[in-house]
Design a protein around this motif. Structure first.
Motif, PDB file in Angstrom:
ATOM      1  N   TYR A 147       0.830  -1.203   0.000  1.00  0.00           N
ATOM      2  CA  TYR A 147       0.000   0.000   0.000  1.00  0.00           C
ATOM      3  C   TYR A 147       0.866   1.255   0.000  1.00  0.00           C
ATOM      4  N   ARG A 148       1.908   1.271   0.801  1.00  0.00           N
ATOM      5  CA  ARG A 148       2.769   2.454   0.874  1.00  0.00           C
ATOM      6  C   ARG A 148       3.546   2.652  -0.417  1.00  0.00           C
ATOM      7  N   GLU A 149       3.953   1.567  -1.051  1.00  0.00           N
ATOM      8  CA  GLU A 149       4.652   1.681  -2.333  1.00  0.00           C
ATOM      9  C   GLU A 149       3.746   2.260  -3.412  1.00  0.00           C
ATOM     10  N   GLN A 150       2.462   1.960  -3.330  1.00  0.00           N
ATOM     11  CA  GLN A 150       1.510   2.453  -4.325  1.00  0.00           C
ATOM     12  C   GLN A 150       1.109   3.914  -4.079  1.00  0.00           C
ATOM     13  N   HIS A 151       1.437   4.457  -2.906  1.00  0.00           N
ATOM     14  CA  HIS A 151       1.060   5.830  -2.563  1.00  0.00           C
ATOM     15  C   HIS A 151       2.269   6.602  -2.036  1.00  0.00           C
ATOM     16  N   PRO A 152       3.319   6.718  -2.853  1.00  0.00           N
ATOM     17  CA  PRO A 152       4.537   7.396  -2.374  1.00  0.00           C
ATOM     18  C   PRO A 152       4.361   8.894  -2.176  1.00  0.00           C
ATOM     19  N   ASP A 153       3.402   9.499  -2.882  1.00  0.00           N
ATOM     20  CA  ASP A 153       3.219  10.955  -2.817  1.00  0.00           C
ATOM     21  C   ASP A 153       1.986  11.348  -2.019  1.00  0.00           C
ATOM     22  N   SER A 154       1.572  10.491  -1.097  1.00  0.00           N
ATOM     23  CA  SER A 154       0.395  10.804  -0.293  1.00  0.00           C
ATOM     24  C   SER A 154       0.618  12.082   0.498  1.00  0.00           C
ATOM     25  N   LEU A 155      -0.463  12.841   0.665  1.00  0.00           N
ATOM     26  CA  LEU A 155      -0.397  14.119   1.373  1.00  0.00           C
ATOM     27  C   LEU A 155       0.037  13.893   2.824  1.00  0.00           C
ATOM     28  N   ASP A 156       0.979  14.734   3.305  1.00  0.00           N
ATOM     29  CA  ASP A 156       1.428  14.566   4.683  1.00  0.00           C
ATOM     30  C   ASP A 156       0.310  14.967   5.642  1.00  0.00           C
ATOM     31  N   ARG A 157       0.352  14.413   6.842  1.00  0.00           N
ATOM     32  CA  ARG A 157      -0.753  14.556   7.777  1.00  0.00           C
ATOM     33  C   ARG A 157      -0.961  15.992   8.239  1.00  0.00           C
ATOM     34  N   ARG A 158       0.117  16.713   8.482  1.00  0.00           N
ATOM     35  CA  ARG A 158      -0.061  18.081   8.978  1.00  0.00           C
ATOM     36  C   ARG A 158      -0.754  18.951   7.928  1.00  0.00           C
ATOM     37  N   THR A 159      -0.336  18.837   6.676  1.00  0.00           N
ATOM     38  CA  THR A 159      -0.986  19.586   5.604  1.00  0.00           C
ATOM     39  C   THR A 159      -2.452  19.187   5.488  1.00  0.00           C
ATOM     40  N   TYR A 160      -2.692  17.886   5.579  1.00  0.00           N
ATOM     41  CA  TYR A 160      -4.064  17.385   5.460  1.00  0.00           C
ATOM     42  C   TYR A 160      -4.950  17.912   6.580  1.00  0.00           C
ATOM     43  N   PHE A 161      -4.526  17.748   7.833  1.00  0.00           N
ATOM     44  CA  PHE A 161      -5.371  18.155   8.949  1.00  0.00           C
ATOM     45  C   PHE A 161      -5.536  19.670   9.015  1.00  0.00           C
ATOM     46  N   THR A 162      -4.501  20.415   8.686  1.00  0.00           N
ATOM     47  CA  THR A 162      -4.610  21.876   8.701  1.00  0.00           C
ATOM     48  C   THR A 162      -5.683  22.340   7.729  1.00  0.00           C
ATOM     49  N   ASN A 163      -5.660  21.789   6.524  1.00  0.00           N
ATOM     50  CA  ASN A 163      -6.642  22.190   5.521  1.00  0.00           C
ATOM     51  C   ASN A 163      -8.021  21.619   5.809  1.00  0.00           C
ATOM     52  N   LEU A 164      -8.077  20.408   6.338  1.00  0.00           N
ATOM     53  CA  LEU A 164      -9.372  19.827   6.671  1.00  0.00           C
ATOM     54  C   LEU A 164     -10.089  20.673   7.714  1.00  0.00           C
ATOM     55  N   LEU A 165      -9.385  21.098   8.742  1.00  0.00           N
ATOM     56  CA  LEU A 165     -10.014  21.905   9.785  1.00  0.00           C
ATOM     57  C   LEU A 165     -10.440  23.267   9.251  1.00  0.00           C
ATOM     58  N   ARG A 166      -9.637  23.843   8.372  1.00  0.00           N
ATOM     59  CA  ARG A 166     -10.023  25.117   7.757  1.00  0.00           C
ATOM     60  C   ARG A 166     -11.309  24.954   6.951  1.00  0.00           C
ATOM     61  N   LEU A 167     -11.402  23.866   6.187  1.00  0.00           N
ATOM     62  CA  LEU A 167     -12.580  23.630   5.370  1.00  0.00           C
ATOM     63  C   LEU A 167     -13.804  23.307   6.233  1.00  0.00           C
ATOM     64  N   GLN A 168     -13.597  22.573   7.303  1.00  0.00           N
ATOM     65  CA  GLN A 168     -14.721  22.268   8.192  1.00  0.00           C
ATOM     66  C   GLN A 168     -15.247  23.526   8.875  1.00  0.00           C
ATOM     67  N   ALA A 169     -14.352  24.478   9.143  1.00  0.00           N
ATOM     68  CA  ALA A 169     -14.803  25.761   9.692  1.00  0.00           C
ATOM     69  C   ALA A 169     -15.684  26.488   8.675  1.00  0.00           C
ATOM     70  N   GLU A 170     -15.341  26.391   7.382  1.00  0.00           N
ATOM     71  CA  GLU A 170     -16.172  26.997   6.342  1.00  0.00           C
ATOM     72  C   GLU A 170     -17.511  26.271   6.219  1.00  0.00           C
TER      73      GLU A 170
END
Length: 306
Positions: free
Chosen positions: A43-66
Motif C-alpha cells: 500500500y505504501r509503495e503504491q502511494h509514495p506521494d500521499s499528502l502529509d498529515r499536517r498539511t491534510y489536517f490543517t486544511n481539513l479543519l479550515r474547510l470544516q470551519a467553512e
C-alpha cells in the motif's frame, strides 16, 4: 472563502484544534497494525506521494470551519442543499461524507443511505422513496448513493430491466430540473479510482479485521464486472450530465486529497455568506441555599475501569 497561504501563521484556535486531531490520528493507526507487513508495504509503495498529515489536517479543519458557515447560512436563509455521492465500491464516498458532517449539526446536515428497496417500494414510482428524504428549508442532505443506483448497480447486476433503465434515463433529467426549479441546490459527485486502486483497497479490507464488514458479496461481484460498471458509468454521464445539474468527478486514488478537493469544490458551489450571530453570554447559576444533594447508590455508576 478565505484561503491561507503557506507563509500564513497558523491561528491559535487552529493550532489547538490540530492537537485535538492527534487522537483521531492515533485511532487511525490502531487498525494499521492489523494488516500484514506485506499488505502495508504494498500500500505504501503504491502511494509514495500521499499528502502529509499536517498539511491534510490543517486544511481539513479550515474547510470544516467553512462548512459551519455554510450550515449557518442554510439555517438562516432556509436554503435547501442536496448532494449526491456516487462511485465504485471503496472509492471513498463514506470517508468524504464523514469529514463533511463531522462538525455539523445533525439536525441540519443529515446523511441518507437507503437499503435495497422492499417489495412495496419496488412497486412504487422509482423516485418515490428518495423524494421523502429531500431537504426541507434549512437542511443539507447528503445521499450516500442515490437514485443513480438504477444507472449503476441495478443495471449491471440485472436488478432492473432494460426498459426500466431506459425509463430512468428519460425521467431523471426532468426530475432533477424540477428539483432545481423548486430551489434545491443539487450537486452530483462521482468518485473515481483506478482498477488497481480498488483491488488494493479490497485486499486491505480482506486482511484488516476492523474493515472486513465493509466488504460485501456485492462488492466482490463488482470486481468481476469492472468493465460493465465502466460502460454503465460512461452511459450515465452522457445521458444525465445536464446544465442544471452537472456531474463533477473527484479523483480518489489519494484519499486525503480526495476529501479536501471535494469539500473545496462544494464550498464554491454554494453561495453562502456570513450571517449575523447573536452574542452568547453564560447566565449566572442559580443557587438554592436550602437544597441538599442526595447521595445516589453506587450501583447506578458505571465502574471506573480506566
Amino acid at each position: 472563502m478565505d484561503t491561507p497561504h503557506d507563509g500564513d501563521r497558523t491561528p491559535d484556535w487552529l493550532a489547538a484544534e490540530l492537537e485535538e486531531t492527534l487522537d483521531e490520528t492515533f485511532e487511525m493507526e490502531f487498525s494499521e497494525p492489523m494488516l500484514s507487513q506485506e499488505v502495508r508495504r504494498i500500500y505504501r509503495e503504491q502511494h509514495p506521494d500521499s499528502l502529509d498529515r499536517r498539511t491534510y489536517f490543517t486544511n481539513l479543519l479550515r474547510l470544516q470551519a467553512e462548512l459551519i458557515k455554510v450550515q449557518d447560512w442554510v439555517q438562516h436563509t432556509g436554503a435547501k442543499v442536496c448532494i449526491l455521492f456516487e462511485g465504485r465500491d471503496s472509492a471513498g464516498k463514506g470517508g468524504v461524507i464523514k469529514r463533511i458532517t463531522q462538525r455539523l449539526n445533525p439536525r441540519i446536515a443529515r446523511v441518507v443511505a437507503l437499503p435495497a428497496p422492499n417489495r412495496r417500494e419496488q412497486s412504487q414510482w422509482y423516485f418515490q422513496r428518495y423524494v421523502q428524504h429531500l431537504p426541507a428549508g434549512g437542511e443539507i442532505v447528503l445521499f450516500d448513493r442515490s437514485w443513480y443506483n438504477r444507472a449503476g448497480v441495478e443495471r449491471v447486476m440485472g436488478f432492473a430491466t432494460e426498459d426500466q433503465v431506459e425509463m430512468f434515463f428519460r425521467d431523471v433529467p426532468e426530475f432533477e430540473r424540477m428539483l432545481v426549479r423548486n430551489g434545491i441546490i443539487l450537486l452530483k459527485y462521482w468518485f473515481s479510482i483506478t482498477d488497481q486502486e480498488q483491488q488494493l483497497r479490497f485486499l486491505v479490507r480482506i486482511h484488516d479485521p476492523m474493515r472486513q464488514w465493509k466488504l460485501s458479496p456485492m462488492d466482490l461481484e463488482s470486481r468481476i464486472r469492472w468493465e460493465q460498471y465502466t460502460k454503465a458509468k460512461e452511459d450515465m454521464f452522457e445521458r444525465t450530465n445536464i446544465p442544471e445539474a452537472p456531474w463533477y468527478i473527484v479523483e480518489g486514488n489519494d484519499k486525503k486529497r480526495e476529501r479536501l478537493n471535494c469539500i473545496e469544490h462544494i464550498l464554491t458551489k454554494i453561495p453562502y455568506e456570513p450571517v449575523p450571530q447573536e452574542k452568547v453570554e453564560l447566565p449566572e447559576r442559580v443557587f438554592d441555599p436550602n437544597y441538599e444533594r442526595k447521595t445516589l447508590p453506587d450501583e447506578l455508576y458505571v465502574p471506573k475501569i480506566y
